[in-house]
Design a protein around this motif. Structure first.
Motif, PDB file in Angstrom:
ATOM      1  N   TYR A  55      13.670  25.134  46.286  1.00  0.00           N
ATOM      2  CA  TYR A  55      15.031  25.660  46.316  1.00  0.00           C
ATOM      3  C   TYR A  55      15.915  24.919  47.328  1.00  0.00           C
ATOM      4  CZ  TYR A  55      18.958  28.753  47.161  1.00  0.00           C
ATOM      5  OH  TYR A  55      20.224  29.247  47.328  1.00  0.00           O
ATOM      6  N   THR A  59      19.054  22.512  46.487  1.00  0.00           N
ATOM      7  CA  THR A  59      20.366  22.904  46.993  1.00  0.00           C
ATOM      8  C   THR A  59      20.992  21.766  47.790  1.00  0.00           C
ATOM      9  OG1 THR A  59      19.697  25.216  47.071  1.00  0.00           O
ATOM     10  CG2 THR A  59      21.590  24.601  48.410  1.00  0.00           C
ATOM     11  N   ARG A  60      20.202  21.131  48.639  1.00  0.00           N
ATOM     12  CA  ARG A  60      20.710  20.018  49.442  1.00  0.00           C
ATOM     13  C   ARG A  60      21.181  18.863  48.546  1.00  0.00           C
ATOM     14  NH1 ARG A  60      20.153  20.011  54.738  1.00  0.00           N
ATOM     15  NH2 ARG A  60      20.192  17.754  54.860  1.00  0.00           N
ATOM     16  N   LEU A  63      24.487  19.902  46.928  1.00  0.00           N
ATOM     17  CA  LEU A  63      25.585  19.881  47.900  1.00  0.00           C
ATOM     18  C   LEU A  63      26.005  18.442  48.217  1.00  0.00           C
ATOM     19  CD1 LEU A  63      24.442  22.700  50.344  1.00  0.00           C
ATOM     20  CD2 LEU A  63      26.462  22.741  48.852  1.00  0.00           C
TER      21      LEU A  63
END
Length: 135
Positions: A55, A59-60, A63
């Motif tokens: 996760y 997510t990184r 982003l």
């Protein structure tokens, strides 16, 4: 006109990132270096165990891709993703890299902000350079 501009980006749904980006484009010299920064705050240990293993990495990546996409809309802009506490990390980066200007978005302060303060408030109070707050 500014030669080095830091634009902290919040991906909160109620914040519009277009205004700070437009302002950065207007206030930058043609050769200015613009850094679009997002700070990833640490997920509490009690919550991390409930998240899928990949996760945080996913997510990184998402982003960073979003930051890179925003950076392509401005000349000489780069996206930077860092970990830490938002206000402190922005100020630490600014101290090390000495931008001429920080352009930061802010929301209308509520009761919570009167007690705890906001990221924009912390940056305005402690930055050693000019700070432009956009609402």
């Amino acid at each position: 006109m500014y030669h080095s501009i830091l634009v902290p980006i919040s991906f909160d749904p109620d914040r519009d990132v277009s205004a700070p980006l437009k302002l950065a484009g207007l206030l930058a010299t043609p050769e200015a270096r613009i850094t679009l920064m997002h700070v990833v705050e640490q997920v509490p240990a009690y919550a991390i165990s409930y998240m899928p293993v990949d996760y945080l990495e996913g997510t990184r990546k998402a982003l960073q891709a979003e930051l890179d996409g925003l950076a392509q809309t401005l000349p000489n802009a780069t996206g930077l993703l860092i970990d830490g506490h938002s206000g402190r990390s922005i100020l630490d980066w600014a101290e090390q890299n000495a931008p001429d200007l920080i352009i930061i978005a802010s929301h209308r302060p509520g009761m919570q902000d009167l007690l705890l303060g906001s990221t924009a408030t912390q940056v305005v109070r402690h930055a050693a350079c000019a700070v432009h707050v956009v609402r």
